[in-house]
Write a protein that holds these residues in place. Structure first.
Motif, PDB file in Angstrom:
ATOM      1  N   HIS A 196      43.234  46.535  41.459  1.00 12.05           N
ATOM      2  CA  HIS A 196      42.613  47.648  41.991  1.00 12.05           C
ATOM      3  C   HIS A 196      43.390  48.250  42.886  1.00 12.05           C
ATOM      4  O   HIS A 196      43.709  49.492  43.059  1.00 12.05           O
ATOM      5  CB  HIS A 196      41.312  47.325  42.871  1.00 12.05           C
ATOM      6  CG  HIS A 196      40.796  47.926  43.585  1.00 12.05           C
ATOM      7  ND1 HIS A 196      39.906  49.154  43.139  1.00 12.05           N
ATOM      8  CD2 HIS A 196      40.755  48.192  45.110  1.00 12.05           C
ATOM      9  CE1 HIS A 196      39.368  49.889  44.144  1.00 12.05           C
ATOM     10  NE2 HIS A 196      39.660  49.360  45.261  1.00 12.05           N
ATOM     11  N   THR A 197      44.092  47.480  43.771  1.00 13.88           N
ATOM     12  CA  THR A 197      45.174  48.138  44.617  1.00 13.88           C
ATOM     13  C   THR A 197      46.392  48.853  43.908  1.00 13.88           C
ATOM     14  O   THR A 197      46.459  49.792  44.400  1.00 13.88           O
ATOM     15  CB  THR A 197      45.934  46.965  45.408  1.00 13.88           C
ATOM     16  OG1 THR A 197      44.896  46.127  46.108  1.00 13.88           O
ATOM     17  CG2 THR A 197      46.880  47.676  46.552  1.00 13.88           C
ATOM     18  N   TYR A 198      46.744  48.124  42.836  1.00  9.55           N
ATOM     19  CA  TYR A 198      48.056  49.104  42.319  1.00  9.55           C
ATOM     20  C   TYR A 198      47.550  50.148  41.661  1.00  9.55           C
ATOM     21  O   TYR A 198      48.253  51.332  41.577  1.00  9.55           O
ATOM     22  CB  TYR A 198      48.694  48.136  41.033  1.00  9.55           C
ATOM     23  CG  TYR A 198      49.292  46.582  41.824  1.00  9.55           C
ATOM     24  CD1 TYR A 198      50.129  46.670  42.945  1.00  9.55           C
ATOM     25  CD2 TYR A 198      49.268  45.432  40.920  1.00  9.55           C
ATOM     26  CE1 TYR A 198      50.546  45.302  43.235  1.00  9.55           C
ATOM     27  CE2 TYR A 198      49.597  44.236  41.532  1.00  9.55           C
ATOM     28  CZ  TYR A 198      50.304  44.503  42.638  1.00  9.55           C
ATOM     29  OH  TYR A 198      50.927  43.268  43.193  1.00  9.55           O
ATOM     30  N   ALA A 216      40.938  34.869  39.339  1.00 11.92           N
ATOM     31  CA  ALA A 216      40.298  36.097  38.823  1.00 11.92           C
ATOM     32  C   ALA A 216      40.318  37.156  39.860  1.00 11.92           C
ATOM     33  O   ALA A 216      40.375  38.126  39.662  1.00 11.92           O
ATOM     34  CB  ALA A 216      39.000  35.822  38.106  1.00 11.92           C
ATOM     35  N   LEU A 217      39.593  36.628  41.244  1.00  9.33           N
ATOM     36  CA  LEU A 217      39.626  37.523  42.258  1.00  9.33           C
ATOM     37  C   LEU A 217      40.618  38.097  42.744  1.00  9.33           C
ATOM     38  O   LEU A 217      40.822  39.298  43.004  1.00  9.33           O
ATOM     39  CB  LEU A 217      38.752  36.735  43.320  1.00  9.33           C
ATOM     40  CG  LEU A 217      37.086  36.495  43.081  1.00  9.33           C
ATOM     41  CD1 LEU A 217      36.526  35.801  44.270  1.00  9.33           C
ATOM     42  CD2 LEU A 217      36.521  37.816  43.065  1.00  9.33           C
ATOM     43  N   ASP A 218      41.814  37.245  42.864  1.00  7.63           N
ATOM     44  CA  ASP A 218      43.026  37.820  43.415  1.00  7.63           C
ATOM     45  C   ASP A 218      43.648  38.745  42.271  1.00  7.63           C
ATOM     46  O   ASP A 218      44.268  39.909  42.690  1.00  7.63           O
ATOM     47  CB  ASP A 218      43.963  36.899  43.680  1.00  7.63           C
ATOM     48  CG  ASP A 218      45.216  37.291  44.262  1.00  7.63           C
ATOM     49  OD1 ASP A 218      45.277  38.138  45.103  1.00  7.63           O
ATOM     50  OD2 ASP A 218      46.653  37.103  43.737  1.00  7.63           O
ATOM     51  N   ALA A 261      41.740  40.685  40.113  1.00  4.75           N
ATOM     52  CA  ALA A 261      41.045  42.018  40.378  1.00  4.75           C
ATOM     53  C   ALA A 261      41.431  42.705  41.525  1.00  4.75           C
ATOM     54  O   ALA A 261      41.470  43.995  41.500  1.00  4.75           O
ATOM     55  CB  ALA A 261      39.532  41.550  40.414  1.00  4.75           C
ATOM     56  N   MET A 262      41.811  42.064  42.572  1.00  4.55           N
ATOM     57  CA  MET A 262      42.267  42.790  43.768  1.00  4.55           C
ATOM     58  C   MET A 262      43.480  43.390  43.746  1.00  4.55           C
ATOM     59  O   MET A 262      43.698  44.631  44.106  1.00  4.55           O
ATOM     60  CB  MET A 262      42.255  41.650  45.197  1.00  4.55           C
ATOM     61  CG  MET A 262      42.546  42.195  46.420  1.00  4.55           C
ATOM     62  SD  MET A 262      40.921  42.973  46.919  1.00  4.55           S
ATOM     63  CE  MET A 262      41.755  44.662  47.977  1.00  4.55           C
ATOM     64  N   ARG A 263      44.461  42.772  43.191  1.00  4.65           N
ATOM     65  CA  ARG A 263      45.746  43.421  42.861  1.00  4.65           C
ATOM     66  C   ARG A 263      45.705  44.520  41.814  1.00  4.65           C
ATOM     67  O   ARG A 263      46.182  45.488  41.995  1.00  4.65           O
ATOM     68  CB  ARG A 263      46.737  42.292  42.309  1.00  4.65           C
ATOM     69  CG  ARG A 263      47.164  41.370  43.466  1.00  4.65           C
ATOM     70  CD  ARG A 263      48.081  40.449  42.831  1.00  4.65           C
ATOM     71  NE  ARG A 263      47.763  39.318  41.951  1.00  4.65           N
ATOM     72  CZ  ARG A 263      48.074  39.279  40.821  1.00  4.65           C
ATOM     73  NH1 ARG A 263      48.867  40.192  40.232  1.00  4.65           N
ATOM     74  NH2 ARG A 263      47.559  38.124  40.045  1.00  4.65           N
TER      75      ARG A 263
END
Lengths: 389, 77
Positions: B55-57, B47-49, B51-53
């Protein structure tokens, strides 16, 4: 790793835990879990030949993420996610035509230093298997930006093979640009966003599930980027976009399990009132090696059409006076490859991973008519652990 | 922005897809769902990765959208 991967008894217990539920949604946590990730995000400098002035070095972001999930009662769990980012580097500012008709990017002169902190708190109550309510509140704060949002969600089982989810959220964002007076930027502006989502999840057979849904969002207020300028005729003017935007995304997600692996396939089609249309496809394989190791290679493709008011330089202003040279609104395609490695230690795990992202006008579906000089390449590496007790 | 009729066509197409998926499903007994309950069969196992991806995209591309209600934005530039 699921207990089902370790031995047949564990598989039987996991199946028993799924009794009566579509088995496509996590149940209320029975133990406290703490997950942590550290990520380094590093954008490649633009080629020197493409930069007219300013630093070619772009953003670097260091991110710490912590997620804590804990049961409050048998039917209620609390999910807290905190993020802290430290950002530095230069940002594309505007595009100028150079001799010979080439286009050159002007970058922001000074290195930007900024921090972002985000807190997302979700309370989830499950009255029966896959029959749940959730409420989410989040705040995000940067040196020049603040955002708050509230959301509610509902999951409902329709039959043992099908469940529905739907939810809505509202948010308010406030921007107070740095160096506003000296750079003739707006002093303070805000925007409001409303979002709604609905999806259905099917258990197709013993090995596969499918989720399909729609998300719609409506934003109103200040949607410009105060840190960007655009050349319009012979003038250099602030970025100017419509003060509202409606965006709709259709998503489909497929999961297929094999003996020691699984396939993940996601597709999204989006379009909006700024004439942006985009296709995004993501393929990942979860491969188990031995009893404790997982290797996850993945490939993502994204293609988008430009906003109707995008141009690297504008010969003349449009009738509605909207114009932007923001590379993110141009036509381009992007490929991203990533891989992660996970080692399980009982109910704990350690994970590392990396991603490479590259974009190009020529990779867009149907190609591009206009240049996008500041297109992005970046590398991302991350590491972290999952801990349960 | 697409006309409302286009949106309706897409929505109907999505519902038809759902109906087809529904017709294509096999009844799966609870004791046959061991593989579906595996960690790697979640829609977002990390879930954290994820969310990170996302947010970045969403801060580097023109669109955003997932099957979760949108959260607070950012001033990403």
């Amino acid at each position: 790793m699921s207990a089902t991967d370790r031995n047949p008894l564990a598989a039987l217990l996991a199946a028993a835990a799924a009794l009566g539920a579509p088995a496509t949604r996590a149940e209320i946590a029975t133990e406290t879990r703490i997950d942590y990730r550290y990520t380094e995000y590093d954008e490649e400098p633009l080629p020197a030949a493409r930069v007219l002035s300013g630093s070619a070095d772009r953003y670097r972001i260091d991110t710490h993420q912590v997620k804590i999930v804990t049961p409050l009662r048998d039917t209620i769990e609390l999910d807290v996610r905190a993020t802290q980012e430290a950002m530095s580097g230069s940002s594309p500012w505007f595009v100028l035509p150079a001799a010979g008709g080439e286009l050159r990017q002007v970058m922001s002169g000074a290195t930007i230093e900024d921090h972002r902190r985000e807190l997302v708190v979700t309370m989830r109550r499950e009255d029966a298997p896959s029959d749940a309510w959730s409420a989410t509140a989040s705040v995000s704060r940067e040196d020049d930006y603040r955002a708050v949002s509230l959301g509610v969600g509902r999951e409902q089982p329709i039959d043992p093979q099908l469940s529905l989810s739907y939810g809505a959220s509202i948010s308010r964002d406030v921007i107070e640009p740095t160096d506003a007076e000296s750079m003739s930027r707006v002093l303070r502006e805000d925007k409001h966003t409303v979002s709604a989502v609905t999806s259905a999840t099917w258990v197709l057979d013993r090995h596969s599930t499918l989720q399909a849904g729609v998300q719609a969002g409506f934003g109103r207020g200040y949607l410009d980027d105060p840190y960007k300028l655009a050349v319009v005729g012979a003038s250099l003017v602030p970025d100017a976009r419509p003060d509202n935007r409606t965006q709709v995304s259709y998503l489909a997600r497929y999961r297929r399990a094999f003996e020691t692996a699984s396939l993940h396939l996601d597709y999204r089609y989006s379009h909006d009132s700024w004439s942006v249309r985009a296709h995004t496809l993501d393929l990942a394989c979860y491969l188990r090696f031995g009893a404790h190791w997982w290797l996850v290679p993945a490939l993502r493709y994204h293609s988008q059409d430009e906003a109707r008011f995008y141009a690297p330089v504008h010969a003349a202003d449009a009738a509605d006076a909207h114009h932007s040279s923001d590379y993110r609104l141009g036509t381009f395609g992007a490929w991203s490859a990533r891989v992660s490695l996970r080692r399980n230690f009982g109910s704990h795990a350690f994970v590392i991973g990396l991603e490479r992202y590259d974009s190009d006008e020529g990779w867009a579906v149907g190609g591009a008519d206009q240049a996008v000089p500041a297109l992005l390449e970046y590398d991302r590496i991350f590491a972290g652990f999952d801990f349960a007790f | 922005m697409r006309r409302p009729v286009d949106l309706a066509v897409r929505f109907v197409a999505l519902m038809l897809l759902g109906l087809l998926a529904g017709c294509a499903t096999q009844q799966v007994a609870p004791w046959e769902r061991g593989r579906l309950a595996r960690w790697d069969m979640q829609f977002d196992p990390d879930a954290l990765d994820a969310a990170m991806r996302e947010h970045t995209y969403s801060s580097k591309e023109a669109v955003a959208g997932s099957l979760a209600p949108a959260g607070a934005g950012c001033g990403c530039n």
